[in-house]
Design a protein around this motif. Structure first.
Motif, PDB file in Angstrom:
ATOM      1  N   LEU A   1      41.567  39.527  40.678  1.00 22.17           N
ATOM      2  CA  LEU A   1      41.452  38.116  40.267  1.00 22.17           C
ATOM      3  C   LEU A   1      40.930  37.828  38.829  1.00 22.17           C
ATOM      4  N   ALA A   2      39.858  38.723  38.375  1.00 23.35           N
ATOM      5  CA  ALA A   2      39.308  38.743  37.160  1.00 23.35           C
ATOM      6  C   ALA A   2      40.180  39.473  36.141  1.00 23.35           C
ATOM      7  N   ALA A   3      41.030  40.363  36.618  1.00 24.88           N
ATOM      8  CA  ALA A   3      42.036  40.995  35.694  1.00 24.88           C
ATOM      9  C   ALA A   3      42.899  39.974  35.462  1.00 24.88           C
TER      10      ALA A   3
ATOM     11  N   ALA B   1      31.009  37.434  36.561  1.00 26.45           N
ATOM     12  CA  ALA B   1      30.554  36.487  37.479  1.00 26.45           C
ATOM     13  C   ALA B   1      31.962  36.459  38.482  1.00 26.45           C
ATOM     14  N   ILE B   2      33.044  36.491  37.879  1.00 29.56           N
ATOM     15  CA  ILE B   2      34.323  36.319  39.107  1.00 29.56           C
ATOM     16  C   ILE B   2      34.207  37.243  39.728  1.00 29.56           C
ATOM     17  N   LYS B   3      33.944  38.705  39.147  1.00 29.33           N
ATOM     18  CA  LYS B   3      34.057  39.797  39.827  1.00 29.33           C
ATOM     19  C   LYS B   3      32.882  39.906  41.214  1.00 29.33           C
ATOM     20  N   THR B   4      31.845  39.160  41.122  1.00 21.94           N
ATOM     21  CA  THR B   4      30.940  39.207  41.763  1.00 21.94           C
ATOM     22  C   THR B   4      30.835  38.163  42.778  1.00 21.94           C
ATOM     23  N   ILE B   5      31.201  36.933  42.685  1.00 19.81           N
ATOM     24  CA  ILE B   5      30.918  35.935  43.358  1.00 19.81           C
ATOM     25  C   ILE B   5      31.926  35.862  44.563  1.00 19.81           C
ATOM     26  N   PRO B   6      31.726  35.691  45.785  1.00 18.59           N
ATOM     27  CA  PRO B   6      32.674  35.865  46.915  1.00 18.59           C
ATOM     28  C   PRO B   6      33.357  34.332  47.378  1.00 18.59           C
ATOM     29  N   ARG B   7      34.569  34.155  46.366  1.00 14.79           N
ATOM     30  CA  ARG B   7      35.126  32.994  46.174  1.00 14.79           C
ATOM     31  C   ARG B   7      35.404  32.376  47.604  1.00 14.79           C
ATOM     32  N   HIS B   8      35.959  33.425  48.419  1.00 15.94           N
ATOM     33  CA  HIS B   8      36.408  33.254  49.825  1.00 15.94           C
ATOM     34  C   HIS B   8      35.482  32.158  50.383  1.00 15.94           C
ATOM     35  N   LEU B   9      34.068  32.655  50.301  1.00 14.33           N
ATOM     36  CA  LEU B   9      33.310  31.827  50.986  1.00 14.33           C
ATOM     37  C   LEU B   9      33.059  30.445  51.043  1.00 14.33           C
ATOM     38  N   PHE B  10      33.732  30.055  49.779  1.00 11.94           N
ATOM     39  CA  PHE B  10      33.536  28.540  49.132  1.00 11.94           C
ATOM     40  C   PHE B  10      34.571  27.711  49.704  1.00 11.94           C
ATOM     41  N   MET B  11      35.542  28.399  50.607  1.00  9.05           N
ATOM     42  CA  MET B  11      36.802  27.759  51.169  1.00  9.05           C
ATOM     43  C   MET B  11      36.574  27.824  52.447  1.00  9.05           C
ATOM     44  N   ASP B  12      37.382  27.001  53.272  1.00  6.50           N
ATOM     45  CA  ASP B  12      37.544  27.161  54.939  1.00  6.50           C
ATOM     46  C   ASP B  12      38.055  28.476  55.081  1.00  6.50           C
ATOM     47  N   SER B  13      37.400  29.062  56.066  1.00  2.61           N
ATOM     48  CA  SER B  13      37.924  30.425  56.371  1.00  2.61           C
ATOM     49  C   SER B  13      39.370  30.551  56.768  1.00  2.61           C
ATOM     50  N   SER B  14      39.820  29.474  57.224  1.00  2.00           N
ATOM     51  CA  SER B  14      41.330  29.604  57.598  1.00  2.00           C
ATOM     52  C   SER B  14      42.341  29.619  56.257  1.00  2.00           C
ATOM     53  N   PHE B  15      41.625  29.561  55.178  1.00  2.00           N
ATOM     54  CA  PHE B  15      42.360  29.471  54.111  1.00  2.00           C
ATOM     55  C   PHE B  15      42.035  30.709  53.112  1.00  2.00           C
TER      56      PHE B  15
ATOM     57  N   GLY C   1      37.806  44.360  46.098  1.00  2.00           N
ATOM     58  CA  GLY C   1      38.897  44.535  45.458  1.00  2.00           C
ATOM     59  C   GLY C   1      39.754  43.513  44.974  1.00  2.00           C
ATOM     60  N   LYS C   2      39.940  42.587  45.853  1.00  2.00           N
ATOM     61  CA  LYS C   2      40.758  41.420  45.342  1.00  2.00           C
ATOM     62  C   LYS C   2      40.104  40.564  44.242  1.00  2.00           C
ATOM     63  N   ARG C   3      38.847  40.507  44.229  1.00  2.00           N
ATOM     64  CA  ARG C   3      38.074  39.989  42.951  1.00  2.00           C
ATOM     65  C   ARG C   3      38.308  40.482  41.716  1.00  2.00           C
ATOM     66  N   GLN C   4      38.306  42.103  41.930  1.00  2.00           N
ATOM     67  CA  GLN C   4      38.416  42.559  40.678  1.00  2.00           C
ATOM     68  C   GLN C   4      39.979  42.348  40.041  1.00  2.00           C
TER      69      GLN C   4
END
Ligand code: SAH
Length: 214
Positions: A15-17, A32-46, A10-13
């Motif tokens: 973000l893409a908007a 692509a922005i809606k699809t890719i789990p950006r949160h997994l590309f950063m440290d989980s505490s952030f 939901g948050k990715r939708q």
């Protein structure tokens, strides 16, 4: 660990908007922005920062680019399925994932060994398969796999490295932020062996493209 939930989706939708409101139109980039789990590309505490339209620190003093910037640069590349793309500055691998998601054959270079290793492992874990990830100096490009349909530089370049222009196919596009403190987003289109068309697209801020390896 690699947890992707409906809340994240939901948050990715959203973000893409936001990225779309700021001017990115290519529907495949937004998808692509809606699809890719950006949160997994950063440290989980952030994790809470992942779906804000902001750059964020990752390992080795580097940053994951702002989603709008990723969208803007990717749109300028006009990615077609099957394009052979060279990326300078693998970093977190988020931009790499965007290109893979759009069906490009991606080659990417990172000069920080720690990041190179970490991101290589991570991308394969979440199922993205760039053609080749390379540890080395992006100023030189990657001659073994040249020429490229598209080249993207994701760090601020004090000047345009000649090897990158040389490794572009005729008809190909190079997107590179050029400058020291502030960078002007610059597009080069190779018109023929010797001719390049140059267009500029306003100011951005990147971490610097560094010359000496550590
Ligand atoms: N595309 C990345 C952006 C990372 S920031 C992402 O989506 O997360 C820029 C990256 O360029 C950093 O990881 C930095 O280490 C790398 N870099 C800097 N100078 C470089 C060089 N000469 N060659 C290759 N990578 C370089």
């Amino acid at each position: 660990m690699l947890n992707d939930t409906f809340r994240h989706k939901g948050k990715r939708q959203q973000l893409a908007a936001i990225v779309e409101t700021k001017g990115v139109k290519d529907p495949r980039v937004l998808e692509a922005i809606k699809t890719i789990p950006r949160h997994l590309f950063m440290d989980s505490s952030f994790e809470d920062h992942a779906y804000q339209d902001k750059a964020f620190p990752i390992a080795a003093d580097q940053t994951i680019s702002q989603p709008y910037t990723v969208g803007f640069q990717t749109e300028l590349l006009q990615i077609q399925k099957g394009d052979v793309v060279l990326e300078i500055g693998t970093g977190s691998g988020y931009q790499t994932a965007v290109l893979c998601e759009m069906g490009a054959k991606v080659y990417s270079i990172e000069r920080q060994r720690e990041l190179y290793k970490k991101t290589k492992l991570f991308l394969s874990k979440i199922g993205y398969r760039p053609k080749h990830l390379s540890f080395g100096d992006g100023y030189k490009g990657l001659r073994e796999y040249a020429p490229y349909d598209k080249i993207i530089v994701t760090a601020g370049a004090p000047f345009v490295p000649n090897p990158l222009l040389a490794q572009l196919k005729v008809g190909g596009r190079l997107v590179i932020p050029v400058g020291d403190e502030v960078q002007v987003m610059t597009l080069f289109i190779r018109k023929s062996k010797l001719e390049f068309e140059k267009k500029e697209f306003g100011d951005f801020r990147f971490v610097p493209l560094l010359e000496d390896k550590n």
